[in-house]
Enzyme design. Sequence first.
Site, PDB file in Angstrom:
ATOM      1  N   ASN A  43     -17.567  97.185  34.407  1.00  0.00           N
ATOM      2  CA  ASN A  43     -18.307  97.456  33.166  1.00  0.00           C
ATOM      3  C   ASN A  43     -17.444  97.824  31.965  1.00  0.00           C
ATOM      4  O   ASN A  43     -17.901  98.500  31.050  1.00  0.00           O
ATOM      5  CB  ASN A  43     -19.367  98.540  33.399  1.00  0.00           C
ATOM      6  CG  ASN A  43     -20.381  98.131  34.445  1.00  0.00           C
ATOM      7  OD1 ASN A  43     -20.484  96.960  34.802  1.00  0.00           O
ATOM      8  ND2 ASN A  43     -21.127  99.095  34.970  1.00  0.00           N
ATOM      9  N   GLY A  49     -30.903  99.541  41.307  1.00  0.00           N
ATOM     10  CA  GLY A  49     -30.737 100.611  40.344  1.00  0.00           C
ATOM     11  C   GLY A  49     -32.052 101.097  39.783  1.00  0.00           C
ATOM     12  O   GLY A  49     -32.644 102.070  40.255  1.00  0.00           O
ATOM     13  N   PRO A  61     -25.155 103.243  41.417  1.00  0.00           N
ATOM     14  CA  PRO A  61     -24.821 104.348  40.515  1.00  0.00           C
ATOM     15  C   PRO A  61     -25.504 104.164  39.165  1.00  0.00           C
ATOM     16  O   PRO A  61     -25.469 103.074  38.594  1.00  0.00           O
ATOM     17  CB  PRO A  61     -23.294 104.239  40.382  1.00  0.00           C
ATOM     18  CG  PRO A  61     -22.992 102.805  40.695  1.00  0.00           C
ATOM     19  CD  PRO A  61     -23.999 102.401  41.726  1.00  0.00           C
ATOM     20  N   MET A  62     -26.139 105.227  38.693  1.00  0.00           N
ATOM     21  CA  MET A  62     -26.858 105.166  37.416  1.00  0.00           C
ATOM     22  C   MET A  62     -26.622 106.433  36.607  1.00  0.00           C
ATOM     23  O   MET A  62     -26.926 107.536  37.071  1.00  0.00           O
ATOM     24  CB  MET A  62     -28.367 104.988  37.656  1.00  0.00           C
ATOM     25  CG  MET A  62     -28.761 103.659  38.227  1.00  0.00           C
ATOM     26  SD  MET A  62     -30.543 103.551  38.477  1.00  0.00           S
ATOM     27  CE  MET A  62     -30.752 104.648  39.889  1.00  0.00           C
ATOM     28  N   GLN A  86     -19.193 108.303  42.727  1.00  0.00           N
ATOM     29  CA  GLN A  86     -18.517 107.293  41.917  1.00  0.00           C
ATOM     30  C   GLN A  86     -17.572 107.985  40.934  1.00  0.00           C
ATOM     31  O   GLN A  86     -18.000 108.768  40.084  1.00  0.00           O
ATOM     32  CB  GLN A  86     -19.497 106.422  41.134  1.00  0.00           C
ATOM     33  CG  GLN A  86     -18.766 105.244  40.493  1.00  0.00           C
ATOM     34  CD  GLN A  86     -19.608 104.448  39.537  1.00  0.00           C
ATOM     35  OE1 GLN A  86     -19.984 104.946  38.489  1.00  0.00           O
ATOM     36  NE2 GLN A  86     -19.895 103.201  39.883  1.00  0.00           N
ATOM     37  N   TYR A  91     -14.664  99.737  31.735  1.00  0.00           N
ATOM     38  CA  TYR A  91     -14.025 101.043  31.661  1.00  0.00           C
ATOM     39  C   TYR A  91     -12.546 100.936  32.054  1.00  0.00           C
ATOM     40  O   TYR A  91     -12.014  99.844  32.201  1.00  0.00           O
ATOM     41  CB  TYR A  91     -14.801 102.042  32.510  1.00  0.00           C
ATOM     42  CG  TYR A  91     -16.232 102.184  32.041  1.00  0.00           C
ATOM     43  CD1 TYR A  91     -16.520 102.679  30.772  1.00  0.00           C
ATOM     44  CD2 TYR A  91     -17.310 101.770  32.835  1.00  0.00           C
ATOM     45  CE1 TYR A  91     -17.830 102.783  30.308  1.00  0.00           C
ATOM     46  CE2 TYR A  91     -18.615 101.871  32.383  1.00  0.00           C
ATOM     47  CZ  TYR A  91     -18.872 102.372  31.121  1.00  0.00           C
ATOM     48  OH  TYR A  91     -20.160 102.461  30.660  1.00  0.00           O
TER      49      TYR A  91
END
Length: 362
Positions: free
Chosen positions: A173, A308, A20-21, A96, A175
């Site tokens: 990350n 990625g 996911p990016m 995601q 969150y």
Amino acid sequence: MLEAFRSTAIQLPNRVAMAPMTRGRADDLTGVPHPLTAEYYSQRASAGLIVSEGIWVNKTGKSGPGIPGLVTEQQAEAWREVTAAVHEEGGRIYAQLWHAGRVSHPGVTGRTPVAPSAVRQAGRIFSAGGWTDTVEPRALGEEEIGEVVQDFADAARRAVEAGFDGVELHGANGYLIQEFLAGNTNLRGDRYGGSIAARLTFPLEVVAAVTERIGAARVALRISPGNPENDIVEDDWKEVYSRLLAELRRYELAYLHVIDTPDVEVLSHLRPLWPGTLVANLRSEKPTSRAEGESLIGAGLADVVAFGRLFIANPDLPARFALHAPLAEADHDVYYGARLDGYTDFPAFEPDSAKFACSARS
């Protein structure tokens, strides 16, 4: 790495996943993906699995400009076009689902960010007007936490209705999900904080609600134990995530997505604790190479490896790996933002073309 992978939940033609990016190309007012998003993902449909960019499950959980949502029918309809395009090319794509927690700003959402506790993130954040100071988040009330859990479940249902093959819950990350797990961001004294068992409550409630809504075989979780991104401190990550995985095993999820870093090396600790499918994502200054991916699979530390940055400029990455072809590089300036150059304009490899002046990598 280029051989097929099959489990009870997922069947993939290769073990090369697209990580996911965030690309920041969605309509910032509506949260609707850009019209070129379908082309962007379908160009990369040869990945064994595509995991979409992070998609917010409620407006307060939006992290920055140009991030798409999956709350309204207009958003869902745009994602249907994306999934249809990917499937037409023979691909598989998971959504995601993301709540940014305190990693947000009133300049992005018009609202005060929320978090487990009112602990301000160090550093700065990218807002509509550019880089700006972070703000202190508001601690979620217990009833609000239940509402966020349902927001994840509702977004998962919409994702399946929009044609996604499954969902990946963003628990990494720094969150919201990881904020509940980490001791420096979760200072609560109720059933959602304090002991390690209590800090696991919110993540496990999200997993339970989403699996109940769409079935465990369509649900995955991404984690980044010990990752200090966004001012997270997890000195006790081994105990926290060992206990988390012990709780998760009963769900038989589609996969667990683990971010590993050179200075933490979590895969060697967690792989023996996870009997299901494990997708590994290496976080380092340079993009993960084919050799590194093959090493992870060969060592039994991963079943699938997520790439990625290489997928940005190499939409046909598995084919290039198979051919040992040159890999194109994307300028960091095109990673994010509303600009359309650097989005769908990277061509597939042409063996007789002189377009790529970079040297071949293994």
